[in-house]
Design an enzyme around this catalytic site. Sequence first.
Site, short mmCIF file in Angstrom:
data_model
loop_
_atom_site.label_atom_id
_atom_site.label_comp_id
_atom_site.label_asym_id
_atom_site.label_seq_id
_atom_site.Cartn_x
_atom_site.Cartn_y
_atom_site.Cartn_z
N LYS A 166 0.85 -1.20 0.00
CA LYS A 166 0.00 0.00 0.00
C LYS A 166 0.88 1.25 0.00
O LYS A 166 1.50 1.58 1.00
CB LYS A 166 -0.92 0.03 1.23
CG LYS A 166 -2.05 1.06 1.05
CD LYS A 166 -2.54 1.70 2.31
CE LYS A 166 -1.88 2.97 2.70
NZ LYS A 166 -1.92 4.09 1.74
N GLU A 241 9.24 1.27 10.95
CA GLU A 241 10.34 2.23 10.81
C GLU A 241 9.68 3.60 10.88
O GLU A 241 8.93 3.98 10.00
CB GLU A 241 11.06 1.99 9.47
CG GLU A 241 12.46 2.60 9.45
CD GLU A 241 12.45 4.02 8.97
OE1 GLU A 241 12.44 4.93 9.84
OE2 GLU A 241 12.43 4.23 7.75
N CYS A 275 13.45 10.67 7.60
CA CYS A 275 13.42 10.23 9.01
C CYS A 275 14.81 10.25 9.63
O CYS A 275 14.94 10.30 10.84
CB CYS A 275 12.78 8.85 9.11
SG CYS A 275 13.46 7.68 7.96
N GLU A 372 9.73 15.93 15.55
CA GLU A 372 10.16 15.73 14.17
C GLU A 372 9.41 16.73 13.28
O GLU A 372 8.19 16.71 13.24
CB GLU A 372 9.85 14.30 13.72
CG GLU A 372 10.30 14.03 12.31
CD GLU A 372 10.06 12.58 11.88
OE1 GLU A 372 8.94 12.07 12.09
OE2 GLU A 372 10.99 11.98 11.32
P1 NDP Z 1 1.61 8.45 7.86
O1 NDP Z 1 2.23 7.62 8.92
O2 NDP Z 1 0.21 8.89 8.05
O3 NDP Z 1 1.67 7.69 6.44
C1 NDP Z 1 2.56 6.65 6.11
C2 NDP Z 1 1.80 5.52 5.41
O4 NDP Z 1 0.84 4.98 6.31
C3 NDP Z 1 1.01 5.97 4.19
O5 NDP Z 1 0.97 4.93 3.24
C4 NDP Z 1 -0.38 6.19 4.77
O6 NDP Z 1 -1.40 6.13 3.81
C5 NDP Z 1 -0.47 5.01 5.71
N1 NDP Z 1 -1.49 5.15 6.74
C6 NDP Z 1 -2.05 6.27 7.25
N2 NDP Z 1 -2.95 5.95 8.19
C7 NDP Z 1 -2.99 4.60 8.28
C8 NDP Z 1 -3.71 3.66 9.06
N3 NDP Z 1 -4.60 4.04 9.97
N4 NDP Z 1 -3.48 2.34 8.88
C9 NDP Z 1 -2.58 1.92 7.97
N5 NDP Z 1 -1.86 2.76 7.19
C10 NDP Z 1 -2.05 4.08 7.35
O7 NDP Z 1 2.51 9.69 7.63
P2 NDP Z 1 2.08 11.06 6.89
O8 NDP Z 1 2.17 10.80 5.46
O9 NDP Z 1 0.78 11.59 7.37
O10 NDP Z 1 3.20 12.02 7.45
C11 NDP Z 1 3.01 12.60 8.75
C12 NDP Z 1 4.31 12.70 9.48
O11 NDP Z 1 4.85 11.38 9.69
C13 NDP Z 1 5.41 13.41 8.74
O12 NDP Z 1 5.31 14.78 8.85
C14 NDP Z 1 6.63 12.83 9.43
O13 NDP Z 1 6.83 13.48 10.65
C15 NDP Z 1 6.24 11.40 9.68
N6 NDP Z 1 6.71 10.48 8.61
C16 NDP Z 1 7.81 9.75 8.84
C17 NDP Z 1 8.30 8.94 7.85
C18 NDP Z 1 9.52 8.14 8.03
O14 NDP Z 1 10.22 7.88 7.06
N7 NDP Z 1 9.80 7.67 9.21
C19 NDP Z 1 7.68 8.85 6.54
C20 NDP Z 1 6.48 9.62 6.41
C21 NDP Z 1 6.04 10.40 7.43
P3 NDP Z 1 -2.03 7.51 3.25
O15 NDP Z 1 -0.93 8.24 2.60
O16 NDP Z 1 -3.03 6.99 2.29
O17 NDP Z 1 -2.62 8.23 4.42
#
Ligand code: NDP
Length: 468
Positions: A166, A241, A275, A372
């Site tokens: 996904k 992660e 990250c 972050e």
């Molecule tokens: P999310 O954790 O919301 O998104 C990451 C993935 O999880 C996406 O594919 C998202 O789908 C999916 N997701 C969201 N909600 C659910 C759920 N309830 N169950 C299963 N999967 C889910 O991160 P964001 O994109 O909202 O980013 C927000 C913040 O997270 C950033 O500002 C940053 O601080 C952090 N982040 C950290 C990352 C890292 O590499 N460690 C990567 C990305 C974000 P969808 O996009 O469809 O919502």
Amino acid sequence: MDGGWRDGAGGRRTALVNPATEEAFVEVAAAEVSDVDAAVESAHRAWEGGWRDMAPGKREALLHAVARKLREHQEEIAQLERLHIGKPIADARDEAGLGARVFEYYAGAVTKFGGQTLPVARGGLDFTLRQSMGVVAGIVPWNFPFPIACWKVAPALAAGNCVVLKPASLSPLTALKLGQLAHEAGLPPGVLQVLPGGGSTIGDALVTHPRVRKVSFTGSTEVGKRIMELASRDLKRVSLELGGKSPNIVFADADWGKAADSSPMSVFANTGQDCCARSRVFVERGVFEGFVERFVAATGKLVVGDPADEGTQLGPLVSAGQRASVEGYLEDARRTGARFAVGGGRRAGRGYYLEPAVLLNVGPGDRCWREEIFGPVVAIVPFDDEAAMLREVNDTPYGLSGSVWTSNLSRALRVSRAVQSGVLSVNSHSSVHVEAPFGGFKQSGLGRDLGMAAMEGYTELKNIYVGE
Ligand code: NDP
């Protein structure tokens, strides 16, 4: 799905916006809950129907074929990555190449990763097997969409699992391309399913599906915690992660000029949406002024611009929402008395751009120091005492990455042991190596991606004893 394209059950589509132009350029089908069930069942059939028991040499050859396809289509993948998240094209090319390299590495692992024979006390023959789990759900973010998808999918497949991938709603294009190319390379239908759709719509259904045996997630700590909670209901395996607030520690005995010149890209690369971003810089007081001066000068030379230009180093933020979130942190920092040595403003014209910001005079309680930000913002503070500095370095719920700069080997080893993080670099900012484990301590995650550690995470360990 099942080796072909399908609309979502509800016929819904999501428009993607190019963050460099703010214009919608394509619509992508969005999955519904009922699509989750269809995808998982199809993956399960593919696992039981052949992938699980395929001769390792054949599986190895198929993963090599996928890697070759990815190399052939490297430019196309890079351009898609540029379009949907505004990744500078030179970086996007490197990351497309990295994805292919990941498939090559795990193709090789198929015939090299296995169990052990053990000399148990009672004699007989005792040996372990590493067995596949079944269906793995890979949930990936938008900041490094293609390489992270590859480093979830390739080891999971190499270990004999099937995968439902996904992608993030903002960045489904390169995941879909991966699915298409893998199918063209000969991967049997169902072995890799790509399911674009909103996390809030299909996330729970995917994570709680009884046939999903492992969830491998990269994203926010908040969503990671929710996934772990849901997965605990039937003891699914999880690897997470998550976020970070990584330190960059510079001692006066280091080649601090080199550290200062290279450090801006350790936090501003990918426009800070990383990250591993070294967003808290600790500099020994004796070289603080000189370090800041060189860091600011190096920041000023970074090329912020159109991701399509070959020379661009920093593109826009991924979305209007992400830029607004980063600006919220900058506003807070202004209010609490931070000094902006450079940056922090918008760039004229279209696109979700922000000039990289270097903050001084930041305190340990400030939000921009503790949380972050996921944007191009760094704070630099001086330190006098190593032990006190290390207490502050570790005073965070996160523990993903970091750098230490020193020419004193004993100090390098002492500090490397003391920093609570899953990944650390000495006199370097390099965090990710295909061959080495990658993941976090504390609330930065659980389990490891990459290296042979990932293969362990995608297998169950079985012990077999044969009596004499
Ligand atoms: P999310 O954790 O919301 O998104 C990451 C993935 O999880 C996406 O594919 C998202 O789908 C999916 N997701 C969201 N909600 C659910 C759920 N309830 N169950 C299963 N999967 C889910 O991160 P964001 O994109 O909202 O980013 C927000 C913040 O997270 C950033 O500002 C940053 O601080 C952090 N982040 C950290 C990352 C890292 O590499 N460690 C990567 C990305 C974000 P969808 O996009 O469809 O919502």
